[in-house]
Design a protein around this motif. Structure first.
Motif, PDB file in Angstrom:
ATOM      1  N   ASP A   1       8.868   2.451   6.313  1.00  0.00           N
ATOM      2  CA  ASP A   1       9.970   2.034   5.449  1.00  0.00           C
ATOM      3  C   ASP A   1      11.241   1.987   6.286  1.00  0.00           C
ATOM      4  OD1 ASP A   1      12.359   2.415   3.727  1.00  0.00           O
ATOM      5  OD2 ASP A   1      10.874   2.504   2.117  1.00  0.00           O
ATOM      6  N   GLU A   2      11.989   0.877   6.178  1.00  0.00           N
ATOM      7  CA  GLU A   2      13.172   0.709   7.035  1.00  0.00           C
ATOM      8  C   GLU A   2      14.215   1.796   6.829  1.00  0.00           C
ATOM      9  OE1 GLU A   2      16.174  -2.412   5.049  1.00  0.00           O
ATOM     10  OE2 GLU A   2      14.233  -3.273   5.571  1.00  0.00           O
TER      11      GLU A   2
ATOM     12  N   ASP B   1       6.121   9.050   8.375  1.00  0.00           N
ATOM     13  CA  ASP B   1       6.637   7.728   8.018  1.00  0.00           C
ATOM     14  C   ASP B   1       5.770   6.582   8.539  1.00  0.00           C
ATOM     15  OD1 ASP B   1       8.870   8.617   6.568  1.00  0.00           O
ATOM     16  OD2 ASP B   1       9.970   8.966   8.430  1.00  0.00           O
TER      17      ASP B   1
ATOM     18  N   ARG C   1      12.497  -4.547  10.793  1.00  0.00           N
ATOM     19  CA  ARG C   1      11.548  -5.305   9.975  1.00  0.00           C
ATOM     20  C   ARG C   1      10.153  -5.259  10.596  1.00  0.00           C
ATOM     21  NH1 ARG C   1       9.769 -10.118  11.027  1.00  0.00           N
ATOM     22  NH2 ARG C   1      11.524 -10.607  12.380  1.00  0.00           N
TER      23      ARG C   1
ATOM     24  N   GLY D   1       8.183  -2.112   9.989  1.00  0.00           N
ATOM     25  CA  GLY D   1       7.592  -2.108   8.660  1.00  0.00           C
ATOM     26  C   GLY D   1       6.377  -3.008   8.582  1.00  0.00           C
TER      27      GLY D   1
END
Length: 126
Positions: free
Chosen positions: A12-13, A51, A3, A6
């Motif tokens: 994004d997890e 990412d 969490r 993010g």
């Protein structure tokens, strides 16, 4: 952990491959005039460069920049980097050594211990 990646880095997890705990440290300090103990746990997390997107962060915590570091850069920087010995941790993981466990690591001191592999031959584990 997932969490926070993010919230702080916009990852994004589903893009995070979370691994084992590499190190742990704790420190006592004052917050609002009260003494508190802060415990930090450091985990191996694999993500791709694409990412990481701080523009998607929901709680950037005043992070001004992010970057990827080479092992040599970690060893030669004059910046303060935690946990202590991070360059050695990175080198060990890059050579395929994995941490001995998720808990019980002394503060700022990852430890090496023998571990058996599936073929029964001993190997070192960080």
């Amino acid at each position: 952990m997932v969490r926070e990646l993010g919230e702080e880095l916009g990852i994004d997890e589903t893009a995070i491959e979370l691994g084992v705990q590499l190190a742990k440290r704790s420190a006592d300090h004052l917050v609002g005039g009260r003494e508190v103990r802060q415990v930090e746990r450091y985990f191996l997390a694999r993500v791709s460069l694409d990412d990481v997107n701080p523009a998607r962060a929901t709680q950037p915590d005043n992070i001004r920049e992010h970057r990827w570091w080479t092992e040599d850069e970690l060893r030669s920087t004059r910046d303060t980097v935690y946990p202590q010995g991070l360059a050695d941790l990175v080198a060990a993981v890059a050579r395929g050594r994995t941490p001995a466990g998720r808990s019980g690591l002394p503060a700022d001191e990852p430890g090496l211990r023998p571990r058996e592999n599936p073929l029964g031959r001993p190997r070192l584990a960080l």
